[in-house]
Design a protein around this motif. Structure first.
Motif, PDB file in Angstrom:
ATOM      1  N   GLY A 112       0.817  -1.208   0.000  1.00 45.90           N
ATOM      2  CA  GLY A 112       0.000   0.000   0.000  1.00 45.90           C
ATOM      3  C   GLY A 112       0.851   1.259   0.000  1.00 45.90           C
ATOM      4  O   GLY A 112       0.581   2.207  -0.738  1.00 45.90           O
ATOM      5  N   HIS A 113       1.900   1.244   0.816  1.00 42.26           N
ATOM      6  CA  HIS A 113       2.737   2.438   0.943  1.00 42.26           C
ATOM      7  C   HIS A 113       3.585   2.698  -0.298  1.00 42.26           C
ATOM      8  O   HIS A 113       3.698   3.830  -0.759  1.00 42.26           O
ATOM      9  N   ILE A 114       4.200   1.637  -0.830  1.00 39.85           N
ATOM     10  CA  ILE A 114       5.071   1.877  -1.971  1.00 39.85           C
ATOM     11  C   ILE A 114       4.259   2.122  -3.242  1.00 39.85           C
ATOM     12  O   ILE A 114       4.745   2.744  -4.170  1.00 39.85           O
ATOM     13  N   THR A 115       3.033   1.642  -3.260  1.00 36.79           N
ATOM     14  CA  THR A 115       2.167   1.968  -4.390  1.00 36.79           C
ATOM     15  C   THR A 115       1.854   3.459  -4.377  1.00 36.79           C
ATOM     16  O   THR A 115       1.852   4.121  -5.415  1.00 36.79           O
ATOM     17  N   GLY A 116       1.633   3.981  -3.170  1.00 37.71           N
ATOM     18  CA  GLY A 116       1.432   5.413  -3.034  1.00 37.71           C
ATOM     19  C   GLY A 116       2.633   6.182  -3.554  1.00 37.71           C
ATOM     20  O   GLY A 116       2.504   7.180  -4.269  1.00 37.71           O
ATOM     21  N   LEU A 117       3.812   5.684  -3.209  1.00 35.17           N
ATOM     22  CA  LEU A 117       5.049   6.312  -3.657  1.00 35.17           C
ATOM     23  C   LEU A 117       5.171   6.243  -5.179  1.00 35.17           C
ATOM     24  O   LEU A 117       5.556   7.219  -5.837  1.00 35.17           O
ATOM     25  N   ALA A 118       4.830   5.092  -5.730  1.00 31.24           N
ATOM     26  CA  ALA A 118       4.915   4.905  -7.179  1.00 31.24           C
ATOM     27  C   ALA A 118       3.966   5.850  -7.902  1.00 31.24           C
ATOM     28  O   ALA A 118       4.315   6.453  -8.922  1.00 31.24           O
ATOM     29  N   ASN A 119       2.761   5.974  -7.369  1.00 31.39           N
ATOM     30  CA  ASN A 119       1.805   6.886  -7.985  1.00 31.39           C
ATOM     31  C   ASN A 119       2.286   8.329  -7.901  1.00 31.39           C
ATOM     32  O   ASN A 119       2.092   9.118  -8.833  1.00 31.39           O
ATOM     33  N   TRP A 120       2.929   8.657  -6.788  1.00 32.15           N
ATOM     34  CA  TRP A 120       3.515   9.996  -6.662  1.00 32.15           C
ATOM     35  C   TRP A 120       4.556  10.210  -7.760  1.00 32.15           C
ATOM     36  O   TRP A 120       4.610  11.272  -8.374  1.00 32.15           O
ATOM     37  N   ALA A 121       5.349   9.170  -7.984  1.00 26.16           N
ATOM     38  CA  ALA A 121       6.388   9.252  -9.008  1.00 26.16           C
ATOM     39  C   ALA A 121       5.794   9.547 -10.379  1.00 26.16           C
ATOM     40  O   ALA A 121       6.274  10.412 -11.114  1.00 26.16           O
TER      41      ALA A 121
ATOM     42  N   VAL B  33       8.846   5.320 -12.009  1.00 20.49           N
ATOM     43  CA  VAL B  33       9.092   4.673 -10.723  1.00 20.49           C
ATOM     44  C   VAL B  33      10.585   4.446 -10.538  1.00 20.49           C
ATOM     45  O   VAL B  33      11.152   4.736  -9.487  1.00 20.49           O
ATOM     46  N   ARG B  34      11.216   3.941 -11.590  1.00 24.00           N
ATOM     47  CA  ARG B  34      12.662   3.748 -11.584  1.00 24.00           C
ATOM     48  C   ARG B  34      13.383   5.078 -11.306  1.00 24.00           C
ATOM     49  O   ARG B  34      14.310   5.137 -10.504  1.00 24.00           O
ATOM     50  N   ASP B  35      12.929   6.124 -11.976  1.00 21.08           N
ATOM     51  CA  ASP B  35      13.516   7.457 -11.795  1.00 21.08           C
ATOM     52  C   ASP B  35      13.489   7.890 -10.338  1.00 21.08           C
ATOM     53  O   ASP B  35      14.499   8.316  -9.783  1.00 21.08           O
ATOM     54  N   VAL B  36      12.311   7.795  -9.738  1.00 21.74           N
ATOM     55  CA  VAL B  36      12.160   8.242  -8.360  1.00 21.74           C
ATOM     56  C   VAL B  36      12.967   7.365  -7.410  1.00 21.74           C
ATOM     57  O   VAL B  36      13.578   7.849  -6.452  1.00 21.74           O
ATOM     58  N   LEU B  37      13.020   6.080  -7.699  1.00 22.20           N
ATOM     59  CA  LEU B  37      13.800   5.175  -6.865  1.00 22.20           C
ATOM     60  C   LEU B  37      15.281   5.506  -6.929  1.00 22.20           C
ATOM     61  O   LEU B  37      15.982   5.466  -5.917  1.00 22.20           O
ATOM     62  N   ASP B  38      15.746   5.836  -8.113  1.00 24.02           N
ATOM     63  CA  ASP B  38      17.157   6.184  -8.259  1.00 24.02           C
ATOM     64  C   ASP B  38      17.491   7.439  -7.468  1.00 24.02           C
ATOM     65  O   ASP B  38      18.605   7.608  -6.992  1.00 24.02           O
ATOM     66  N   ARG B  39      16.521   8.300  -7.330  1.00 22.48           N
ATOM     67  CA  ARG B  39      16.776   9.558  -6.636  1.00 22.48           C
ATOM     68  C   ARG B  39      16.589   9.454  -5.143  1.00 22.48           C
ATOM     69  O   ARG B  39      17.409   9.860  -4.342  1.00 22.48           O
ATOM     70  N   VAL B  40      15.458   8.868  -4.757  1.00 20.38           N
ATOM     71  CA  VAL B  40      15.052   8.869  -3.353  1.00 20.38           C
ATOM     72  C   VAL B  40      15.432   7.552  -2.670  1.00 20.38           C
ATOM     73  O   VAL B  40      15.404   7.447  -1.447  1.00 20.38           O
ATOM     74  N   GLY B  41      15.841   6.593  -3.479  1.00 22.65           N
ATOM     75  CA  GLY B  41      16.182   5.287  -2.950  1.00 22.65           C
ATOM     76  C   GLY B  41      17.633   5.161  -2.539  1.00 22.65           C
ATOM     77  O   GLY B  41      18.107   4.065  -2.291  1.00 22.65           O
ATOM     78  N   ASP B  42      18.353   6.262  -2.482  1.00 17.10           N
ATOM     79  CA  ASP B  42      19.735   6.171  -2.035  1.00 17.10           C
ATOM     80  C   ASP B  42      19.775   6.089  -0.510  1.00 17.10           C
ATOM     81  O   ASP B  42      18.749   6.036   0.160  1.00 17.10           O
ATOM     82  N   LYS B  43      20.970   6.106   0.022  1.00 18.56           N
ATOM     83  CA  LYS B  43      21.117   5.803   1.445  1.00 18.56           C
ATOM     84  C   LYS B  43      20.571   6.888   2.372  1.00 18.56           C
ATOM     85  O   LYS B  43      20.194   6.604   3.510  1.00 18.56           O
ATOM     86  N   TRP B  44      20.498   8.122   1.904  1.00 18.24           N
ATOM     87  CA  TRP B  44      20.215   9.204   2.846  1.00 18.24           C
ATOM     88  C   TRP B  44      19.017  10.091   2.521  1.00 18.24           C
ATOM     89  O   TRP B  44      18.474  10.748   3.420  1.00 18.24           O
ATOM     90  N   SER B  45      18.608  10.174   1.270  1.00 20.08           N
ATOM     91  CA  SER B  45      17.581  11.144   0.870  1.00 20.08           C
ATOM     92  C   SER B  45      16.315  11.074   1.719  1.00 20.08           C
ATOM     93  O   SER B  45      15.805  12.110   2.171  1.00 20.08           O
ATOM     94  N   VAL B  46      15.827   9.876   1.937  1.00 24.36           N
ATOM     95  CA  VAL B  46      14.594   9.734   2.705  1.00 24.36           C
ATOM     96  C   VAL B  46      14.752  10.282   4.113  1.00 24.36           C
ATOM     97  O   VAL B  46      13.887  11.014   4.617  1.00 24.36           O
ATOM     98  N   LEU B  47      15.871   9.960   4.741  1.00 21.29           N
ATOM     99  CA  LEU B  47      16.087  10.436   6.108  1.00 21.29           C
ATOM    100  C   LEU B  47      16.195  11.958   6.165  1.00 21.29           C
ATOM    101  O   LEU B  47      15.693  12.594   7.100  1.00 21.29           O
ATOM    102  N   VAL B  48      16.835  12.546   5.155  1.00 16.74           N
ATOM    103  CA  VAL B  48      16.971  13.998   5.119  1.00 16.74           C
ATOM    104  C   VAL B  48      15.606  14.664   4.902  1.00 16.74           C
ATOM    105  O   VAL B  48      15.261  15.630   5.588  1.00 16.74           O
ATOM    106  N   VAL B  49      14.823  14.119   3.972  1.00 17.77           N
ATOM    107  CA  VAL B  49      13.497  14.685   3.725  1.00 17.77           C
ATOM    108  C   VAL B  49      12.612  14.547   4.963  1.00 17.77           C
ATOM    109  O   VAL B  49      11.896  15.481   5.332  1.00 17.77           O
ATOM    110  N   LEU B  50      12.692  13.394   5.607  1.00 17.30           N
ATOM    111  CA  LEU B  50      11.916  13.209   6.837  1.00 17.30           C
ATOM    112  C   LEU B  50      12.292  14.263   7.870  1.00 17.30           C
ATOM    113  O   LEU B  50      11.433  14.853   8.531  1.00 17.30           O
ATOM    114  N   ARG B  51      13.573  14.512   7.998  1.00 21.17           N
ATOM    115  CA  ARG B  51      14.037  15.491   8.979  1.00 21.17           C
ATOM    116  C   ARG B  51      13.548  16.890   8.618  1.00 21.17           C
ATOM    117  O   ARG B  51      13.062  17.637   9.477  1.00 21.17           O
TER     118      ARG B  51
END
Lengths: 140, 140
Positions: A112-121, B33-51
């Motif tokens: 559910g969560h990653i589908t949300g992320l995918a749709n955002w993408a 989806v691949r695009d967003v994963l390449d960007r946000v799926g790295d080691k730190w981006s998610v943690l920085v955005v969360l912060r």
DNA sequence: CCGTATCCAAATGGATACTG
DNA sequence: CAGTATCCATTTGGATACGG
């Protein structure tokens, strides 16, 4: 806010209260968010889980379905997901052998969560490309 | 279903309909989806955005707040996020200089989704560790 | 068909030192 | 304070060949 925002600021603040402590945790060696990112933040896991969200699928079918993945990486990815309890592996003793992969309940809860992320993408693809273009110009 | 599932199967199916075409796209060279994963799926981006979801913050503060990140990787991560229009960089001409980072509207729209993911991580931490333990035993 | 094993190239990212 | 630059260890992952 603006058109980008599907959730209200207060929603986000409330949601954040639950994870703040886990983003900055100099006091502890473990961080659940970090853990999940290390597992699901690799190059293929999300795409495989998204695909299995459609229903169970066999190895070869997955290999064809997930664009660009190699045989080795599909194996590695599936092992990782199986290890973490997100995917179930069922072997059928046929000739030639066949193996079916499916999401576990835990896997479905993540879907559910990653589908949300995918749709955002998909929804913000254009925004990102526009931003990249603008950024490139600012550098000259 | 079971206790893991916060969304219904039909919800997921409906959400999936929007992204299916982008998981398997042998026909095209690009995949959002691949695009967003390449960007946000790295080691730190998610943690920085969360912060940054908590509010604007300066470089040093971020460095202290995000557990384990190095100076170099914080710079690299922030540049990437800025480039993609998720983070805004504001320079104040003081002595010593100070720079404040904040989420753009686009960044905020992503925040909702990754916060959900982060909460899932915290909620199912125990399930994953249990699954890993079980898997390890099955191997002997 | 469903993998595993090996090899190797590229990307990732940490440590350190240095600059405005 | 907020970076940039360099160096280097580790990780990632693709290609290929082989086995159950």
């Amino acid at each position: 806010m603006d058109r980008h925002t599907e959730v209200t600021p207060s929603d986000i603040q409330e949601m954040n209260d639950g994870v703040d402590a886990w983003v900055a945790n100099d006091f502890s060696g473990t961080c659940p968010v970090r853990d999940v990112l290390d597992r699901v933040g690799d190059k293929w896991s999300v795409l495989v889980v998204l695909r299995l969200g459609r229903g169970p699928e066999r190895f070869r079918a997955l290999l064809r379905a997930v664009a660009g993945i190699s045989q080795r990486m599909l194996t590695v990815t599936l092992r990782g997901l199986e290890r973490d309890g997100l995917v179930h592996r069922e072997v059928f003793d046929t000739r030639p052998p066949s193996v079916e992969y499916s999401l576990t309940p835990l896997g479905h809860s993540l879907l559910g969560h990653i589908t949300g992320l995918a749709n955002w993408a998909v929804a913000h693809e254009a925004d990102i490309h526009q931003a990249q273009k603008t950024y490139a110009q600012k550098q000259g």
